[in-house]
Design a protein around this motif. Structure first.
Motif, PDB file in Angstrom:
ATOM      1  N   ALA A  63     -31.458 -35.537 -11.866  1.00 32.89           N
ATOM      2  CA  ALA A  63     -30.912 -34.373 -11.161  1.00 32.89           C
ATOM      3  C   ALA A  63     -31.566 -34.176  -9.807  1.00 32.89           C
ATOM      4  O   ALA A  63     -30.934 -33.710  -8.858  1.00 32.89           O
ATOM      5  CB  ALA A  63     -31.087 -33.125 -12.019  1.00 32.89           C
ATOM      6  N   ALA A  64     -32.840 -34.546  -9.705  1.00 35.34           N
ATOM      7  CA  ALA A  64     -33.569 -34.386  -8.444  1.00 35.34           C
ATOM      8  C   ALA A  64     -33.264 -35.502  -7.456  1.00 35.34           C
ATOM      9  O   ALA A  64     -33.750 -35.464  -6.321  1.00 35.34           O
ATOM     10  CB  ALA A  64     -35.071 -34.335  -8.728  1.00 35.34           C
ATOM     11  N   GLY A  65     -32.475 -36.502  -7.876  1.00 31.97           N
ATOM     12  CA  GLY A  65     -32.116 -37.590  -6.967  1.00 31.97           C
ATOM     13  C   GLY A  65     -33.254 -38.540  -6.663  1.00 31.97           C
ATOM     14  O   GLY A  65     -33.313 -39.130  -5.575  1.00 31.97           O
ATOM     15  N   VAL A  66     -34.165 -38.720  -7.617  1.00 28.05           N
ATOM     16  CA  VAL A  66     -35.339 -39.566  -7.403  1.00 28.05           C
ATOM     17  C   VAL A  66     -34.920 -41.035  -7.304  1.00 28.05           C
ATOM     18  O   VAL A  66     -34.025 -41.498  -8.016  1.00 28.05           O
ATOM     19  CB  VAL A  66     -36.355 -39.362  -8.546  1.00 28.05           C
ATOM     20  N   TRP A  67     -35.614 -41.791  -6.463  1.00 25.98           N
ATOM     21  CA  TRP A  67     -35.302 -43.198  -6.231  1.00 25.98           C
ATOM     22  C   TRP A  67     -35.936 -44.112  -7.280  1.00 25.98           C
ATOM     23  O   TRP A  67     -36.989 -43.799  -7.840  1.00 25.98           O
ATOM     24  CB  TRP A  67     -35.827 -43.637  -4.869  1.00 25.98           C
ATOM     25  N   TYR A  68     -35.313 -45.256  -7.482  1.00 22.24           N
ATOM     26  CA  TYR A  68     -36.002 -46.383  -8.114  1.00 22.24           C
ATOM     27  C   TYR A  68     -36.961 -46.951  -7.071  1.00 22.24           C
ATOM     28  O   TYR A  68     -36.592 -47.169  -5.914  1.00 22.24           O
ATOM     29  CB  TYR A  68     -35.011 -47.477  -8.519  1.00 22.24           C
ATOM     30  N   THR A  69     -38.200 -47.206  -7.473  1.00 19.43           N
ATOM     31  CA  THR A  69     -39.147 -47.926  -6.624  1.00 19.43           C
ATOM     32  C   THR A  69     -39.878 -48.933  -7.491  1.00 19.43           C
ATOM     33  O   THR A  69     -40.340 -48.598  -8.585  1.00 19.43           O
ATOM     34  CB  THR A  69     -40.178 -46.983  -5.964  1.00 19.43           C
ATOM     35  N   TRP A  70     -39.958 -50.159  -7.019  1.00 15.50           N
ATOM     36  CA  TRP A  70     -40.592 -51.231  -7.800  1.00 15.50           C
ATOM     37  C   TRP A  70     -42.086 -50.930  -7.961  1.00 15.50           C
ATOM     38  O   TRP A  70     -42.808 -50.761  -6.987  1.00 15.50           O
ATOM     39  CB  TRP A  70     -40.404 -52.571  -7.094  1.00 15.50           C
ATOM     40  N   GLY A  71     -42.536 -50.788  -9.207  1.00 13.52           N
ATOM     41  CA  GLY A  71     -43.919 -50.420  -9.478  1.00 13.52           C
ATOM     42  C   GLY A  71     -44.155 -48.931  -9.491  1.00 13.52           C
ATOM     43  O   GLY A  71     -45.287 -48.479  -9.743  1.00 13.52           O
ATOM     44  N   GLY A  72     -43.132 -48.134  -9.252  1.00 20.33           N
ATOM     45  CA  GLY A  72     -43.289 -46.688  -9.207  1.00 20.33           C
ATOM     46  C   GLY A  72     -43.536 -46.082 -10.578  1.00 20.33           C
ATOM     47  O   GLY A  72     -42.968 -46.514 -11.574  1.00 20.33           O
ATOM     48  N   GLY A  73     -44.408 -45.082 -10.623  1.00 18.95           N
ATOM     49  CA  GLY A  73     -44.703 -44.392 -11.875  1.00 18.95           C
ATOM     50  C   GLY A  73     -45.884 -44.953 -12.625  1.00 18.95           C
ATOM     51  O   GLY A  73     -46.157 -44.533 -13.758  1.00 18.95           O
TER      52      GLY A  73
END
Length: 288
Positions: A63-73
């Motif tokens: 819902a917040a429109g967060v991106w996929y990022t490689w290695g994120g999180g």
């Protein structure tokens, strides 16, 4: 008199509608669960309260429109982080500029928010083979036995490269690939879909130990000649059901004939690669 009141009422209704558009309606949209508009949420019954909270946490990121990022999180604590450039994927060029998650980073965050503990730290393989396993499902079983919050995995037994959260009704929430935002998708049962696992968020039963070393393979039988099942990329917390004397192994300067059975992997590992004595304290001998 009644006619005049009716006319006034109609006028008030029209004025109210005008006042609510668009500013007031925009506020209303913000106050409603935006995830519902994206089709993200618990879509079937039967999940535990913790699994439902994990779904809600993942859907909040959609819902917040967060991106996929490689290695994120995968920072010290669960939550979105800036990503890295994947040398095999040109679309990841902007990942270092985007705060977000990769697939396992999203799963880690969701269950951390659901339980208040970082219980699924690791990559897709580590999460699928977690010692916090309540149930495991093969690809051949399809979606019928699954519940919201179950982890879906793609790849091979030696390398699982993608993980997502099941929502129910054939839908899932995932961090799919660079250049896209977190999304809700139809479950992709074809290709290299591997299976699913249900996470046990309660107290883990049985002895829990930690391995050491890198690239340590588990085996289908307590023998170095047996088929490989899964390789631990690094030190890993595992649950042990029992141990037995079997093939003598010499490795890393140690010699030992003790092997431990890991029920969450349906596999064996030599005790050489388990931290502790050669014969583990508090672990029963295998009956067969």
């Amino acid at each position: 008199m009644l006619r005049r009141t009716g006319a006034i009422g109609t006028l008030i209704t029209l004025l109210t509608a005008l006042l609510l558009t668009p500013a007031a309606l925009a506020v209303d949209r913000l106050t409603r669960p935006a995830a519902a508009a994206a089709g993200c949420g618990v879509l079937a019954p039967g999940a535990s309260a913790a699994a439902e909270r994990a779904v809600d946490a993942a859907c909040a990121q959609v819902a917040a429109g967060v991106w996929y990022t490689w290695g994120g999180g995968h920072g010290p604590q669960p939550g979105p982080t800036y990503g890295h450039v994947d040398p095999t994927d040109p679309a990841s060029e902007h990942d270092p500029e985007r705060l977000g998650f990769d697939c396992s980073g999203l799963v880690r965050h969701a269950y951390a928010r659901a339980t208040g503990a970082d219980i699924l730290d690791g990559d897709a393989s580590a999460q699928y083979y977690t010692h916090r396993t309540a149930a495991r499902f093969t690809a051949a079983e399809g979606l019928a036995p699954l519940r919201p919050g179950d982890l879906l995995a793609w790849g091979t037994s030696a390398h699982l490269h993608h993980v997502a959260l099941y929502l129910g009704e054939g839908r899932m929430v995932e961090a799919r690939q660079s250049g896209t935002r977190l999304m809700v998708s139809d479950v992709r049962l074809g290709g290299d879909y591997f299976g699913a696992v249900r996470v046990d968020t309660g107290t883990v039963e049985g002895p829990v130990v930690r391995t050491w070393g890198t690239g340590v393979w588990t085996k289908a039988q307590p023998s170095t000649r047996a088929a490989r099942v899964y390789a631990f990329p690094g030190p890993t917390t595992v649950r042990v059901a029992c141990q037995k004397h079997a093939e003598v192994v010499t490795a890393e300067g140690y010699t030992n004939d003790a092997w431990s059975y890991l029920p969450d992997y349906r596999a064996w590992v030599t005790n050489i690669y388990i931290q502790g004595p050669a014969w583990l304290d508090g672990v029963p001998a295998c009956a067969t």
